[in-house]
Motif scaffolding. Structure first.
Motif, mmCIF file in Angstrom:
data_model
loop_
_atom_site.group_PDB
_atom_site.id
_atom_site.type_symbol
_atom_site.label_atom_id
_atom_site.label_comp_id
_atom_site.label_asym_id
_atom_site.label_seq_id
_atom_site.Cartn_x
_atom_site.Cartn_y
_atom_site.Cartn_z
ATOM 1 N N GLY A 70 17.859 -9.354 -4.347
ATOM 2 C CA GLY A 70 17.653 -9.508 -5.835
ATOM 3 C C GLY A 70 15.878 -9.217 -6.048
ATOM 4 O O GLY A 70 15.766 -8.750 -7.068
ATOM 5 N N GLU A 71 15.336 -9.688 -5.343
ATOM 6 C CA GLU A 71 13.873 -9.684 -5.560
ATOM 7 C C GLU A 71 13.210 -8.307 -5.712
ATOM 8 O O GLU A 71 12.506 -8.025 -6.763
ATOM 9 C CB GLU A 71 13.235 -10.456 -4.411
ATOM 10 C CG GLU A 71 11.783 -10.870 -4.800
ATOM 11 C CD GLU A 71 11.730 -12.129 -3.887
ATOM 12 O OE1 GLU A 71 10.478 -12.581 -3.828
ATOM 13 O OE2 GLU A 71 12.355 -12.633 -3.043
ATOM 14 N N SER A 94 14.406 -5.763 -6.827
ATOM 15 C CA SER A 94 14.769 -5.033 -8.190
ATOM 16 C C SER A 94 14.088 -5.736 -9.177
ATOM 17 O O SER A 94 13.833 -5.166 -10.517
ATOM 18 C CB SER A 94 16.216 -4.618 -8.361
ATOM 19 O OG SER A 94 16.653 -6.053 -8.262
ATOM 20 N N ASN A 95 13.689 -6.779 -9.004
ATOM 21 C CA ASN A 95 13.292 -7.851 -10.309
ATOM 22 C C ASN A 95 11.646 -7.706 -10.652
ATOM 23 O O ASN A 95 11.292 -8.163 -11.419
ATOM 24 C CB ASN A 95 13.477 -9.183 -9.808
ATOM 25 C CG ASN A 95 14.725 -9.487 -10.155
ATOM 26 O OD1 ASN A 95 15.212 -8.850 -11.215
ATOM 27 N ND2 ASN A 95 15.172 -10.946 -10.060
#
Lengths: 465, 365
Positions: free
Chosen positions: A453-454, A456-457
């Motif tokens: 997740g990280e 792309s965040n």
């Protein structure tokens, strides 16, 4: 036409009859005097008017007699409203959005300064405070004094009280709050140790924590802007607040440089935390674990990010703007609504950045120069003129030269040390993780999920205009 | 002298008119001369920059240097004994009288309670503000010991994404992300402008919570947990039996599951996981369904996500920077994201499945 007044008749035309007894019913005598009742009324009116005039004069002569006046002037409403006013406040946040010409709209600025063992810099800071051209009564000051071993707090209080009591009515500031909080920071703030690579990550996280505490305790609904300023800024334009504000950006930082002796090129970029994201850095972030922080300006992490600090054209337009993804904390002007919406200084590593880097729009050529230890923070465009004027500083410069030499000569050794420290840390962390994974496998799987997740965040803290 | 009889007659002076005129004169002169200082009692509470009134501060106002030692702010299991200040925060879209009545029932010293409200700037928000202000005026004008320490009312500086606050519309899945992002901004705006230097606890209480134990604050604080959530229920009339029943309401308090993490790992960067929708089965352990024995009120369970209907947080957690992310943070948003962020800062959430608070029943069509 017949004249009305005849000797031979009455005014209404009836002939006078001399034979009858004339009581003259058609004539009125003028009154000899006003009746007693009306006279009394007139007297009363006059007395009333005189009383009103006296009361008025009373108001003008003694404006301080609040109880009497308020009682007279619908004060009943006012006094009960007062009690309510003291405890109930109403704010419309759309009135405090922050505009390009805030000083005309009387927009309030919260000026935040985190302090730690900063006694030597206080004199310098207060000379800046005295010189800001933004109306002082619109600036609220907030200081956070943490883990200080010197007399920072005492000196600060002393100087602030002197400032508030000064003769010049334009000097005193708005509300001033000093927050004391010790976080138990172990990292030393000397130039060497504070910029040592190994110490950076944890130092940054602690600094972020201090900034968050300061802001959360002092930000109020009537602030339109928040200005972050480091205490060791030595020279900055007096109009910096207006200059930055005029750009009307959500978050804006000037370029921070530090002057070096001439033989080293005159100045050096200081704050490397203002950067644009680069592909290399993103790829690097993927290889690191969740709690790691990418720190700019160290050979260990070659990020190839375009830095604000290096993107300066000495003859450029000081109002030129560029967008950046991370900002340095030396001098940030941000609209209060940015902070209200939840942007803060991550005290955990978010997308591998901590403190102010995790938080960013900038103008690269807008210059402030900074040195940490003892001197030389300057406005570059004025530098030539100043150099001539301040020959007295030459001695200081020579001293500084020595220091710089020392500093420079042992940086390599410092980096070596840091590298080994980091490797050790990494090994330890590895061990810990292994131990943890035995305890709870769910934790690990979460970390894995998080990591994906990280990646792309990474744009979360990019503040959009 | 003889005066002819005719239509012209001397008009009698009307003393009433004269006296009214005189009084008016007095007022006009008075307000002119005292402009600025005492003449705007009605206006004052409404103006945003009232407190440091700019004009007067130029001349006389010199605020003193105020010092706050945050090392001395205690956060203990005995908040009343240690005189700890509590901040009760409520994002409000509609005003419910039952909410206010319940708030007044809380047995916590009022002089330690600060209330904070944030309302949207639309028609509904205006109506709620009016109703709220009427109630506040009633309380704050009452006996001194029943007054709250202070009350802050704020109006949002952004528009709510939905015009309808109806239950059915509000809970639609596609509306959730925008709604909760806006809710997060409201929460953050409220939190970061009201959190004072002496605040020990922050109690988040939704505007539709109509029934809590009167000792809510001290009960929750006695657990001494950084973040603690009671179980939120909703009371309704069973259509078959006609009897009042309760059902779980807040599904945002949960323990994470591998399934949910798997869903998260497959998600795009801006997607969020939502709880309580059959389209997205997460198999998380929901606190809403953990309630068993009424008597074991103080049973604790660890949580990974929390709901915001009623939530007691140590002020230090917020000061460290734990906020309600208005963007997907590890695919979580608002209060759930808050729990995740707090965890990254080293603070863990706890739930009390058997400790109930009751939310207002609204019709679900």
């Amino acid at each position: 036409m017949m004249p009305r007044h005849h000797s031979s008749g009455f005014s209404n035309g009836y002939p006078r009859n001399t034979n009858t007894f004339d009581i003259s019913p058609h004539r009125f005598q003028p009154r000899a005097s006003t009746p007693a009742a009306r006279r009394r009324r007139n007297l009363l009116t006059r007395l009333g008017i005189i009383a009103v005039v006296i009361v008025l004069i009373w108001f003008f002569i003694r404006p301080g007699s609040g109880t009497f006046t308020s009682l007279f002037s619908l004060g009943l409403l006012g006094s009960s409203g007062d009690v309510l006013m003291d405890t109930v406040r109403y704010y419309d946040l759309s009135n405090v959005q922050g505009t390009a010409r805030g000083w005309e709209r009387e927009e309030r600025i919260l000026l935040c300064v985190p302090l730690r063992d900063a006694e030597p810099h206080l004199n310098m800071m207060f000379s800046h405070l005295r010189n800001f051209t933004y109306p002082h009564h619109l600036i609220d000051l907030a200081f956070l004094v943490s883990d200080s071993k010197d007399r920072t707090l005492e000196v600060l209080v002393e100087k602030l009280e002197a400032l508030q009591a000064s003769e010049d009515p334009k000097l005193p500031y708005g509300e001033i709050s000093i927050i004391e909080k010790d976080f138990g920071q172990k990292v030393n703030q000397d130039v060497e140790s504070r910029h040592g690579f190994a110490a950076q990550a944890s130092r940054r996280k602690l600094m972020a924590q201090a900034r968050n505490w300061l802001l959360s305790a002092t930000l109020r609904p009537y602030h339109s802007w928040v200005y972050w300023r480091d205490v060791d800024v030595e020279t900055a334009p007096f109009t910096i607040l207006e200059d930055l504000m005029r750009h009307n950006k959500d978050v804006i930082v000037p370029n921070v440089w530090r002057p070096l002796p001439d033989w080293l090129g005159g100045e050096q970029p200081y704050d490397l935390n203002s950067w644009q994201e680069s592909e290399t850095a993103l790829a690097l972030a993927d290889t690191l674990d969740e709690d790691a922080v990418i720190v700019e300006g160290y050979a260990e992490y070659a990020t190839w990010r375009p830095h604000l600090a290096y993107l300066r054209d000495p003859y450029g337009d000081p109002d030129m703007e560029m967008e950046i993804d991370g900002v340095g904390g030396v001098s940030i002007l941000a609209k209060a609504r940015v902070f209200r919406s939840g942007v803060h200084f991550p005290a955990f590593s978010f997308e591998k950045h901590a403190e102010t880097e995790g938080f960013g729009k900038v103008i690269p050529i807008f210059l402030i120069l900074q040195t940490h230890a003892d001197s030389g923070f300057r406005w570059l465009n004025e530098m030539e003129a100043e150099r001539l004027a301040k020959e007295a500083e030459e001695k200081e410069k020579q001293e500084r030269e020595k220091k710089v030499k020392e500093q420079f000569s042992d940086t390599n050794a410092q980096w070596e040390q840091d590298k080994t420290q980091i490797q050790n840390l990494a090994k330890e962390a590895q061990k810990e993780r292994e131990a943890e994974s035995q305890q709870g496998s769910s934790q690990d799987s979460k970390a894995a999920a998080d990591k994906v997740g990280e990646k792309s965040n990474n744009n979360q803290f990019r503040v959009e205009a | 002298m003889a005066r002819p009889m005719g239509p012209v007659r001397l008009r009698r002076t009307n003393y009433l008119t004269l006296s009214i005129g005189a009084i008016l004169c007095v007022f006009i002169i008075y307000f002119l001369s005292h402009n600025g200082s005492t003449s705007q009692p009605a206006n004052v509470t409404r103006s945003a920059t009232r407190k440091p009134s700019a004009k007067s501060s130029l001349i006389v106002e010199r605020p003193p240097v105020r010092r706050f030692n945050l090392n001395n702010v205690t956060i203990t299991p005995d908040p009343i004994g240690n005189r700890e200040a509590v901040l009760i925060l409520t994002p409000m879209a509609r005003f419910y009288q039952e909410y206010w009545d319940n708030l007044l029932k809380l047995q916590y010293p009022r002089e330690l309670i600060t209330l904070g409200f944030i309302l949207p700037k639309n028609k509904e928000g205006n109506a709620a503000t009016t109703a709220l202000q009427a109630q506040i005026t009633k309380t704050q004008k009452g006996p001194v010991k029943d007054r709250f320490r202070s009350i802050i009312i704020e109006r949002q500086d952004f528009d709510p994404p939905l015009t309808s606050q109806d239950e059915s519309e509000r809970h639609k899945m596609e509306n959730q992300k925008a709604r909760r992002a806006s809710m997060s901004r409201a929460r953050n705006s409220l939190l970061f402008t009201t959190l004072g230097a002496d605040t020990s606890w922050v109690l988040w209480l939704d505007s539709d919570i109509i029934e809590t134990p009167p000792t809510l604050i001290q009960d929750l604080a006695s657990h001494d947990k950084p973040i603690i959530v009671p179980n939120c229920y909703q009371r309704y009339i069973d259509s078959e039996t006609g009897k009042p029943r309760e059902r779980p309401y807040d599904f945002n308090s949960w323990q994470d599951s591998p399934t949910a993490q798997e869903i998260a790992s497959k998600m795009g960067p801006d997607e969020i996981i939502l709880e309580g929708y059959s389209e997205m089965a997460t198999y998380r352990a929901l606190m809403a369904y953990m309630a068993e024995k009424e008597d074991e009120k103080h049973l604790e369970v660890p949580l990974d996500g929390v709901g915001g209907t009623a939530l007691l947080v140590k002020a230090d957690v917020h000061r460290d920077g734990a906020m309600f992310p208005p963007f997907p943070f590890y695919h979580l948003i608002e209060t759930e994201g808050f729990a995740k962020m707090a965890r990254r800062l080293g603070w863990h959430a706890t739930g009390l499945p058997n400790y109930k608070v009751i939310s207002l029943y609204l019709y679900i069509v």
